[in-house]
Design a protein around this motif. Structure first.
Motif, PDB file in Angstrom:
ATOM      1  N   LEU A  98      37.549  55.426  36.563  1.00  0.00           N
ATOM      2  CA  LEU A  98      37.508  55.506  38.014  1.00  0.00           C
ATOM      3  C   LEU A  98      38.569  56.487  38.501  1.00  0.00           C
ATOM      4  O   LEU A  98      39.722  56.448  38.044  1.00  0.00           O
ATOM      5  CB  LEU A  98      37.757  54.138  38.644  1.00  0.00           C
ATOM      6  CG  LEU A  98      36.562  53.195  38.648  1.00  0.00           C
ATOM      7  CD1 LEU A  98      36.944  51.867  39.292  1.00  0.00           C
ATOM      8  CD2 LEU A  98      35.378  53.804  39.361  1.00  0.00           C
ATOM      9  N   VAL A  99      38.159  57.382  39.372  1.00  0.00           N
ATOM     10  CA  VAL A  99      39.063  58.352  39.992  1.00  0.00           C
ATOM     11  C   VAL A  99      38.753  58.386  41.485  1.00  0.00           C
ATOM     12  O   VAL A  99      37.738  57.845  41.935  1.00  0.00           O
ATOM     13  CB  VAL A  99      38.888  59.767  39.380  1.00  0.00           C
ATOM     14  CG1 VAL A  99      39.290  59.778  37.912  1.00  0.00           C
ATOM     15  CG2 VAL A  99      37.470  60.272  39.537  1.00  0.00           C
ATOM     16  N   TRP A 100      39.621  59.029  42.262  1.00  0.00           N
ATOM     17  CA  TRP A 100      39.370  59.183  43.686  1.00  0.00           C
ATOM     18  C   TRP A 100      38.643  60.487  43.930  1.00  0.00           C
ATOM     19  O   TRP A 100      38.911  61.491  43.266  1.00  0.00           O
ATOM     20  CB  TRP A 100      40.680  59.174  44.465  1.00  0.00           C
ATOM     21  CG  TRP A 100      41.383  57.854  44.427  1.00  0.00           C
ATOM     22  CD1 TRP A 100      42.497  57.539  43.720  1.00  0.00           C
ATOM     23  CD2 TRP A 100      41.002  56.668  45.108  1.00  0.00           C
ATOM     24  NE1 TRP A 100      42.839  56.227  43.912  1.00  0.00           N
ATOM     25  CE2 TRP A 100      41.918  55.663  44.770  1.00  0.00           C
ATOM     26  CE3 TRP A 100      39.960  56.347  45.983  1.00  0.00           C
ATOM     27  CZ2 TRP A 100      41.845  54.370  45.274  1.00  0.00           C
ATOM     28  CZ3 TRP A 100      39.886  55.057  46.478  1.00  0.00           C
ATOM     29  CH2 TRP A 100      40.825  54.084  46.130  1.00  0.00           C
ATOM     30  N   GLN A 101      37.714  60.464  44.864  1.00  0.00           N
ATOM     31  CA  GLN A 101      37.051  61.694  45.290  1.00  0.00           C
ATOM     32  C   GLN A 101      37.064  61.750  46.806  1.00  0.00           C
ATOM     33  O   GLN A 101      37.246  60.729  47.468  1.00  0.00           O
ATOM     34  CB  GLN A 101      35.612  61.767  44.769  1.00  0.00           C
ATOM     35  CG  GLN A 101      34.659  60.817  45.443  1.00  0.00           C
ATOM     36  CD  GLN A 101      33.232  61.002  44.956  1.00  0.00           C
ATOM     37  OE1 GLN A 101      32.988  61.694  43.979  1.00  0.00           O
ATOM     38  NE2 GLN A 101      32.290  60.389  45.638  1.00  0.00           N
ATOM     39  N   ASN A 102      36.908  62.964  47.365  1.00  0.00           N
ATOM     40  CA  ASN A 102      36.871  63.113  48.819  1.00  0.00           C
ATOM     41  C   ASN A 102      35.603  62.462  49.348  1.00  0.00           C
ATOM     42  O   ASN A 102      34.501  62.710  48.856  1.00  0.00           O
ATOM     43  CB  ASN A 102      36.897  64.587  49.209  1.00  0.00           C
ATOM     44  CG  ASN A 102      38.232  65.212  48.870  1.00  0.00           C
ATOM     45  OD1 ASN A 102      39.264  64.542  48.897  1.00  0.00           O
ATOM     46  ND2 ASN A 102      38.213  66.489  48.550  1.00  0.00           N
ATOM     47  N   GLY A 103      35.794  61.624  50.324  1.00  0.00           N
ATOM     48  CA  GLY A 103      34.659  60.950  50.950  1.00  0.00           C
ATOM     49  C   GLY A 103      34.374  61.527  52.312  1.00  0.00           C
ATOM     50  O   GLY A 103      34.894  62.574  52.699  1.00  0.00           O
ATOM     51  N   THR A 104      33.559  60.808  53.058  1.00  0.00           N
ATOM     52  CA  THR A 104      33.214  61.248  54.410  1.00  0.00           C
ATOM     53  C   THR A 104      34.401  61.067  55.343  1.00  0.00           C
ATOM     54  O   THR A 104      35.240  60.184  55.162  1.00  0.00           O
ATOM     55  CB  THR A 104      32.005  60.442  54.930  1.00  0.00           C
ATOM     56  OG1 THR A 104      32.338  59.060  54.890  1.00  0.00           O
ATOM     57  CG2 THR A 104      30.780  60.701  54.077  1.00  0.00           C
ATOM     58  N   ASN A 105      34.503  61.911  56.324  1.00  0.00           N
ATOM     59  CA  ASN A 105      35.564  61.854  57.343  1.00  0.00           C
ATOM     60  C   ASN A 105      36.960  61.920  56.742  1.00  0.00           C
ATOM     61  O   ASN A 105      37.888  61.278  57.226  1.00  0.00           O
ATOM     62  CB  ASN A 105      35.419  60.592  58.209  1.00  0.00           C
ATOM     63  CG  ASN A 105      34.093  60.546  58.918  1.00  0.00           C
ATOM     64  OD1 ASN A 105      33.542  61.590  59.276  1.00  0.00           O
ATOM     65  ND2 ASN A 105      33.564  59.353  59.123  1.00  0.00           N
ATOM     66  N   GLY A 106      37.151  62.642  55.642  1.00  0.00           N
ATOM     67  CA  GLY A 106      38.463  62.820  55.053  1.00  0.00           C
ATOM     68  C   GLY A 106      38.987  61.601  54.304  1.00  0.00           C
ATOM     69  O   GLY A 106      40.157  61.559  53.939  1.00  0.00           O
ATOM     70  N   SER A 107      38.166  60.633  54.067  1.00  0.00           N
ATOM     71  CA  SER A 107      38.621  59.437  53.345  1.00  0.00           C
ATOM     72  C   SER A 107      38.545  59.673  51.837  1.00  0.00           C
ATOM     73  O   SER A 107      37.913  60.618  51.371  1.00  0.00           O
ATOM     74  CB  SER A 107      37.757  58.226  53.724  1.00  0.00           C
ATOM     75  OG  SER A 107      36.424  58.432  53.300  1.00  0.00           O
ATOM     76  N   ALA A 108      39.192  58.800  51.114  1.00  0.00           N
ATOM     77  CA  ALA A 108      39.126  58.836  49.655  1.00  0.00           C
ATOM     78  C   ALA A 108      38.244  57.683  49.192  1.00  0.00           C
ATOM     79  O   ALA A 108      38.404  56.549  49.658  1.00  0.00           O
ATOM     80  CB  ALA A 108      40.514  58.713  49.050  1.00  0.00           C
ATOM     81  N   GLU A 109      37.329  57.992  48.289  1.00  0.00           N
ATOM     82  CA  GLU A 109      36.414  56.977  47.779  1.00  0.00           C
ATOM     83  C   GLU A 109      36.497  56.936  46.259  1.00  0.00           C
ATOM     84  O   GLU A 109      36.677  57.973  45.615  1.00  0.00           O
ATOM     85  CB  GLU A 109      34.973  57.304  48.179  1.00  0.00           C
ATOM     86  CG  GLU A 109      34.737  57.318  49.666  1.00  0.00           C
ATOM     87  CD  GLU A 109      33.322  57.746  50.024  1.00  0.00           C
ATOM     88  OE1 GLU A 109      32.576  58.202  49.128  1.00  0.00           O
ATOM     89  OE2 GLU A 109      32.965  57.633  51.212  1.00  0.00           O
ATOM     90  N   PRO A 110      36.355  55.732  45.687  1.00  0.00           N
ATOM     91  CA  PRO A 110      36.352  55.665  44.220  1.00  0.00           C
ATOM     92  C   PRO A 110      35.051  56.236  43.664  1.00  0.00           C
ATOM     93  O   PRO A 110      33.976  56.082  44.244  1.00  0.00           O
ATOM     94  CB  PRO A 110      36.467  54.165  43.928  1.00  0.00           C
ATOM     95  CG  PRO A 110      35.972  53.482  45.157  1.00  0.00           C
ATOM     96  CD  PRO A 110      36.230  54.415  46.303  1.00  0.00           C
ATOM     97  N   ALA A 111      35.173  56.919  42.548  1.00  0.00           N
ATOM     98  CA  ALA A 111      34.010  57.467  41.848  1.00  0.00           C
ATOM     99  C   ALA A 111      34.286  57.424  40.346  1.00  0.00           C
ATOM    100  O   ALA A 111      35.438  57.540  39.915  1.00  0.00           O
ATOM    101  CB  ALA A 111      33.750  58.907  42.280  1.00  0.00           C
ATOM    102  N   GLU A 112      33.253  57.233  39.585  1.00  0.00           N
ATOM    103  CA  GLU A 112      33.427  57.192  38.132  1.00  0.00           C
ATOM    104  C   GLU A 112      33.179  58.578  37.543  1.00  0.00           C
ATOM    105  O   GLU A 112      32.182  59.222  37.842  1.00  0.00           O
ATOM    106  CB  GLU A 112      32.462  56.193  37.487  1.00  0.00           C
ATOM    107  CG  GLU A 112      32.684  56.071  35.987  1.00  0.00           C
ATOM    108  CD  GLU A 112      31.725  55.098  35.314  1.00  0.00           C
ATOM    109  OE1 GLU A 112      32.199  54.250  34.559  1.00  0.00           O
ATOM    110  OE2 GLU A 112      30.515  55.222  35.554  1.00  0.00           O
ATOM    111  N   GLN A 113      34.120  59.015  36.712  1.00  0.00           N
ATOM    112  CA  GLN A 113      33.957  60.264  35.978  1.00  0.00           C
ATOM    113  C   GLN A 113      33.614  59.888  34.549  1.00  0.00           C
ATOM    114  O   GLN A 113      34.338  59.129  33.903  1.00  0.00           O
ATOM    115  CB  GLN A 113      35.239  61.082  35.992  1.00  0.00           C
ATOM    116  CG  GLN A 113      35.123  62.345  35.172  1.00  0.00           C
ATOM    117  CD  GLN A 113      36.465  63.030  34.965  1.00  0.00           C
ATOM    118  OE1 GLN A 113      37.511  62.465  35.201  1.00  0.00           O
ATOM    119  NE2 GLN A 113      36.405  64.252  34.491  1.00  0.00           N
TER     120      GLN A 113
END
Length: 183
Positions: free
Chosen positions: A42-57
């Motif tokens: 799990l890493v952080w990625q840029n989400g909507t509206n400048g938020s950070a969202e978890p994403a799996e690499q």
């Protein structure tokens, strides 16, 4: 034993800077010189509206970059083996690993011999090393992978040959003439 989920099995992933993080093992794939493991972190990625969202690499790594979590079963992880025509020659393929099981109250420690890919390991054994390991006390071949079928019959054959040779040596007439020196 921990039952694995469809999201993958827990595994330790060794990062390039030697950090060890907990990730998920999604698949195992046999290649000509061993095995690769598809791990996800799990890493952080840029989400909507400048938020950070978890994403799996997800990435494929060698056994040197993955380590099993004690007590976790990997039997449900999808495993893709090479076909018999794709396999390298047996002389080139060191195809066994050892798993050390720690001592628990009432149970002495033990060692399991696996075919590469059954459990992640950073060291492979040659056939001779695997057979020697099987001869050690409290060592057994894994019954869930090909280790039991690939080595146990050969070990029996090797032991039978040694026993037959010992019987021949025991039955051969001994020269009892003390004046002759042995060659």
């Amino acid at each position: 034993m921990t039952i694995t989920s469809p999201q993958g099995a827990p595994i330790f992933v060794i990062l390039p800077d030697a950090q060890e993080v907990r990730g998920r093992l999604h698949a195992r794939r046999q290649v000509n010189d061993g095995w690769l493991y598809q791990v996800g972190n799990l890493v952080w990625q840029n989400g909507t509206n400048g938020s950070a969202e978890p994403a799996e690499q997800r990435v494929w790594v060698s056994p040197a970059h993955a380590r099993p979590v004690p007590g976790v079963s990997y039997e449900h992880v999808p495993t893709h083996r090479l076909s018999a025509t794709d396999l390298p020659s047996p002389e080139r393929l060191p195809a066994w690993t050892l798993q050390y099981l720690p001592h628990r109250p009432g149970h002495p420690g033990a060692t399991l011999l696996h075919v590469v890919g059954c459990t992640p390991s950073d060291r492979t054994l040659t056939r001779e090393e695997a057979l020697a390991a099987l001869r050690q006390p409290r060592t057994a071949a894994c019954i869930e992978c090909d280790a039991a079928r690939s080595l146990t019959p050969e070990q029996r054959q090797t032991d039978q040959n040694r026993q037959t040779q010992q019987q021949r040596d025991d039955e051969s007439p001994q020269d009892t003439n003390p004046s002759e020196t042995p060659p």
